[in-house]
Design a protein around this motif. Sequence first.
Motif, PDB file in Angstrom:
ATOM      1  N   VAL A  33      66.492   2.385  30.210  1.00  0.00           N
ATOM      2  CA  VAL A  33      65.671   1.445  29.467  1.00  0.00           C
ATOM      3  C   VAL A  33      64.526   2.207  28.820  1.00  0.00           C
ATOM      4  N   ILE A  34      64.330   1.948  27.525  1.00  0.00           N
ATOM      5  CA  ILE A  34      63.233   2.595  26.796  1.00  0.00           C
ATOM      6  C   ILE A  34      62.038   1.655  26.810  1.00  0.00           C
ATOM      7  N   ILE A  35      60.944   2.153  27.303  1.00  0.00           N
ATOM      8  CA  ILE A  35      59.723   1.348  27.404  1.00  0.00           C
ATOM      9  C   ILE A  35      58.647   2.009  26.549  1.00  0.00           C
ATOM     10  N   PRO A  36      58.065   1.276  25.602  1.00  0.00           N
ATOM     11  CA  PRO A  36      56.967   1.864  24.827  1.00  0.00           C
ATOM     12  C   PRO A  36      55.727   2.028  25.689  1.00  0.00           C
ATOM     13  N   LEU A  37      55.170   3.218  25.662  1.00  0.00           N
ATOM     14  CA  LEU A  37      53.997   3.499  26.490  1.00  0.00           C
ATOM     15  C   LEU A  37      52.699   3.229  25.757  1.00  0.00           C
ATOM     16  N   VAL A  38      52.700   3.398  24.444  1.00  0.00           N
ATOM     17  CA  VAL A  38      51.470   3.215  23.676  1.00  0.00           C
ATOM     18  C   VAL A  38      51.774   2.314  22.485  1.00  0.00           C
ATOM     19  N   LEU A  39      51.046   1.212  22.386  1.00  0.00           N
ATOM     20  CA  LEU A  39      51.148   0.317  21.237  1.00  0.00           C
ATOM     21  C   LEU A  39      49.788   0.246  20.577  1.00  0.00           C
TER      22      LEU A  39
END
Length: 208
Positions: A33-39
């Motif tokens: 699963v790819i999780i965005p760390l910085v938005l």
Amino acid sequence: PSVLDSFALLSGQLNTLNKVLKHEKTPLLRNQVIIPLVLSPDRDEEIMRQTEGRVPVFSHEVVPDHLRTKPDPEVEEQEKQLITDAARISPDAAQKQIQSLNKMCSNLLEKISKEERESESGGLRQNKQTFNPADTNALVAAVAFGKGLSNRRPQGSGASVQSGQPGAGAIIAGASGMQQVPMAGAPAQQQPMLAGVQMAPAGQPGKV
């Protein structure tokens, strides 16, 4: 040479990547699963450079679209409905529907090609010359100047000039100015002729 070198480099890297992915110790990517760390709503120049200007920011609005691995729920429902409807149709009915659809497509293509051929032929007919200029010029010269007309008239249609009659050539030669000249040996009531055209009597308007 530079293009070939770049291609060879890319081919080697792809082969190496395939070997790594096919290795038995490499976990399956579909399980990751790819999780965005910085938005961030701010403009990111690095993302702009990597995406060639397509993604200016990496915010909560674009992340669901770019990291999505499944279609929209509405599209997924439509696909499920289509799969269910397709499963209900028997193979024979499906084959008949395929043949009917192919026939409709063939008829439509034939009509389109026929319309194209007719339009092309219509354009050629419009551009094609429908008259002969030589015949037109000859007709105009015959009507306006009497060019090419015969000076003979059918027998029994009144006075005529025969080539064998005495004085006929003198009448034609001396008939300048449309003046009436009596024909030698002809009755008085006959109308004078000029080059095969009957002249009107004195006091009446001329008519060809």
